[in-house]
Design a protein around this motif. Structure first.
Motif, PDB file in Angstrom:
ATOM      1  N   GLY A  69       0.811  -1.207   0.000  1.00 21.48           N
ATOM      2  CA  GLY A  69       0.000   0.000   0.000  1.00 21.48           C
ATOM      3  C   GLY A  69       0.848   1.261   0.000  1.00 21.48           C
ATOM      4  O   GLY A  69       0.438   2.303   0.531  1.00 21.48           O
ATOM      5  N   TRP A  70       2.012   1.181  -0.635  1.00 22.54           N
ATOM      6  CA  TRP A  70       2.975   2.291  -0.591  1.00 22.54           C
ATOM      7  C   TRP A  70       3.000   3.119  -1.869  1.00 22.54           C
ATOM      8  O   TRP A  70       3.907   3.934  -2.043  1.00 22.54           O
ATOM      9  CB  TRP A  70       4.389   1.755  -0.334  1.00 22.54           C
ATOM     10  CG  TRP A  70       4.617   1.231   1.044  1.00 22.54           C
ATOM     11  CD1 TRP A  70       3.688   1.012   2.023  1.00 22.54           C
ATOM     12  CD2 TRP A  70       5.878   0.846   1.601  1.00 22.54           C
ATOM     13  NE1 TRP A  70       4.296   0.507   3.148  1.00 22.54           N
ATOM     14  CE2 TRP A  70       5.627   0.395   2.922  1.00 22.54           C
ATOM     15  CE3 TRP A  70       7.187   0.821   1.117  1.00 22.54           C
ATOM     16  CZ2 TRP A  70       6.646  -0.064   3.759  1.00 22.54           C
ATOM     17  CZ3 TRP A  70       8.204   0.367   1.944  1.00 22.54           C
ATOM     18  CH2 TRP A  70       7.933  -0.071   3.259  1.00 22.54           C
ATOM     19  N   TRP A  71       2.042   2.960  -2.745  1.00 21.24           N
ATOM     20  CA  TRP A  71       2.120   3.666  -4.029  1.00 21.24           C
ATOM     21  C   TRP A  71       2.242   5.177  -3.850  1.00 21.24           C
ATOM     22  O   TRP A  71       3.103   5.805  -4.468  1.00 21.24           O
ATOM     23  CB  TRP A  71       0.893   3.348  -4.892  1.00 21.24           C
ATOM     24  CG  TRP A  71       0.972   2.060  -5.636  1.00 21.24           C
ATOM     25  CD1 TRP A  71       0.226   0.937  -5.408  1.00 21.24           C
ATOM     26  CD2 TRP A  71       1.847   1.732  -6.721  1.00 21.24           C
ATOM     27  NE1 TRP A  71       0.581  -0.061  -6.280  1.00 21.24           N
ATOM     28  CE2 TRP A  71       1.570   0.396  -7.102  1.00 21.24           C
ATOM     29  CE3 TRP A  71       2.839   2.431  -7.412  1.00 21.24           C
ATOM     30  CZ2 TRP A  71       2.243  -0.245  -8.139  1.00 21.24           C
ATOM     31  CZ3 TRP A  71       3.510   1.795  -8.449  1.00 21.24           C
ATOM     32  CH2 TRP A  71       3.216   0.473  -8.802  1.00 21.24           C
ATOM     33  N   ARG A  72       1.385   5.755  -3.015  1.00 20.37           N
ATOM     34  CA  ARG A  72       1.407   7.212  -2.898  1.00 20.37           C
ATOM     35  C   ARG A  72       2.713   7.746  -2.311  1.00 20.37           C
ATOM     36  O   ARG A  72       3.337   8.639  -2.895  1.00 20.37           O
ATOM     37  CB  ARG A  72       0.205   7.705  -2.099  1.00 20.37           C
ATOM     38  CG  ARG A  72       0.175   9.229  -2.027  1.00 20.37           C
ATOM     39  CD  ARG A  72      -1.168   9.773  -1.577  1.00 20.37           C
ATOM     40  NE  ARG A  72      -1.178  11.226  -1.652  1.00 20.37           N
ATOM     41  CZ  ARG A  72      -1.344  11.924  -2.767  1.00 20.37           C
ATOM     42  NH1 ARG A  72      -1.536  11.298  -3.915  1.00 20.37           N
ATOM     43  NH2 ARG A  72      -1.325  13.240  -2.755  1.00 20.37           N
ATOM     44  N   PRO A  73       3.175   7.259  -1.151  1.00 17.21           N
ATOM     45  CA  PRO A  73       4.439   7.790  -0.620  1.00 17.21           C
ATOM     46  C   PRO A  73       5.640   7.442  -1.484  1.00 17.21           C
ATOM     47  O   PRO A  73       6.648   8.150  -1.464  1.00 17.21           O
ATOM     48  CB  PRO A  73       4.549   7.154   0.766  1.00 17.21           C
ATOM     49  CG  PRO A  73       3.719   5.925   0.691  1.00 17.21           C
ATOM     50  CD  PRO A  73       2.580   6.276  -0.227  1.00 17.21           C
ATOM     51  N   ALA A  74       5.553   6.342  -2.252  1.00 19.43           N
ATOM     52  CA  ALA A  74       6.665   5.968  -3.126  1.00 19.43           C
ATOM     53  C   ALA A  74       6.754   6.896  -4.329  1.00 19.43           C
ATOM     54  O   ALA A  74       7.849   7.195  -4.815  1.00 19.43           O
ATOM     55  CB  ALA A  74       6.520   4.520  -3.596  1.00 19.43           C
ATOM     56  N   LEU A  75       5.616   7.390  -4.790  1.00 17.73           N
ATOM     57  CA  LEU A  75       5.586   8.198  -6.010  1.00 17.73           C
ATOM     58  C   LEU A  75       5.501   9.703  -5.756  1.00 17.73           C
ATOM     59  O   LEU A  75       5.878  10.487  -6.631  1.00 17.73           O
ATOM     60  CB  LEU A  75       4.407   7.778  -6.892  1.00 17.73           C
ATOM     61  CG  LEU A  75       4.439   6.361  -7.460  1.00 17.73           C
ATOM     62  CD1 LEU A  75       3.194   6.105  -8.301  1.00 17.73           C
ATOM     63  CD2 LEU A  75       5.691   6.118  -8.288  1.00 17.73           C
TER      64      LEU A  75
END
Length: 263
Positions: A69-75
């Motif tokens: 569930g890390w898409w947002r902080p990763a991008l």
């Protein structure tokens, strides 16, 4: 801010993903049996020796990011760098991409080789998501931003030593690692000044594609000049990066750490 992450960021998770990606690339290259130094011999070699591992890596990284569930902080960063002028470095790098593409001997390409070389653009997604995406999220859970830059960029550079195991000499690989550290710093600056990893993915993909294509077929004398200019831009980035650590928000804590603190 509500915590939408399925798994709380941890430093060890970021490094585990980094190691896992390196192992996937290594195993895939060993299974295909194409030495790193022979990638440019044919479209088949390029696809089997590099393209196939990038496709597998892309799929596995997408699955991993979704499970965490890390898409947002990763991008994306919650707040961009307070200083925007360091973006000069990635802009200069983009200009060098255009120069490389302009001097490429496109007549030397056949359809198979061109198709295989297009797959190389995936390196921007895989290597950026691994180091300045997922690893960065893990590092931000505990460390200040200067350490995040240093460790994520060092990890990005060191991962290129896998090319030694794929047949490239140690000395040229060490030079490649040094240049990768400079390039990694430029990509980090692009993330911090734009607030998004997506632009770094695009620039990274086209940079690798352009450097490979410009060295294929009849090589232009300008290729050597772009290498020198790249070094100059990279050294400039090493100085400019220090102005990117503070964010526009009152707190200098980036998005991933903020999510952890509100968990």
């Amino acid at each position: 801010m509500p915590n939408t992450l399925r798994v709380t960021p941890r430093v060890w998770i970021g490094f585990a993903i980094w190691v896992g990606y390196i192992l996937v690339i290594f195993v895939m290259q060993r299974l295909t049996g194409v030495p790193y130094t022979e990638l440019g011999d044919s479209g088949e070699n390029l696809f089997l020796g590099a393209g196939l591992s990038l496709i597998v890596g892309t799929v596995l990284l997408a699955i991993t990011t979704s499970l965490l569930g890390w898409w947002r902080p990763a991008l994306f960063d919650a707040a961009r760098s307070r200083h925007r002028w360091p973006i000069i470095a990635p802009i200069a790098m983009a200009v060098l991409v255009v120069v490389n593409l302009a001097v490429t001997d496109w007549a030397a390409y056949d359809v198979a080789f061109f198709g295989a070389s297009i797959v190389l653009l995936l390196v921007g997604f895989t290597e950026e998501l691994t180091t300045r995406g997922l690893l960065l999220v893990g590092l931000r859970s505990r460390l200040s931003e200067p350490w995040v830059w240093l460790l994520s960029t060092l990890a990005f550079a060191l991962m290129h030593y896998v090319n030694v195991l794929a047949g490239q000499g140690f000395l040229p690989t060490t030079q490649q690692v040094g240049f990768a550290f400079l390039g990694g710093t430029i990509f980090y600056i692009l993330r911090r000044t734009t607030g998004s990893l997506v632009w770094a993915m695009v620039l990274h993909g086209f940079w690798d594609f352009s450097t490979f294509s410009s060295g294929y077929g009849e090589t232009s004398p300008l290729v050597g000049l772009t290498a020198i200019l790249y070094l100059v831009v990279g050294l400039f980035a090493l100085v400019a990066v220090w102005w990117t650590f503070r964010s526009t928000a009152q707190s200098d804590v980036p998005d991933a750490t903020a999510a952890r603190l509100t968990a």
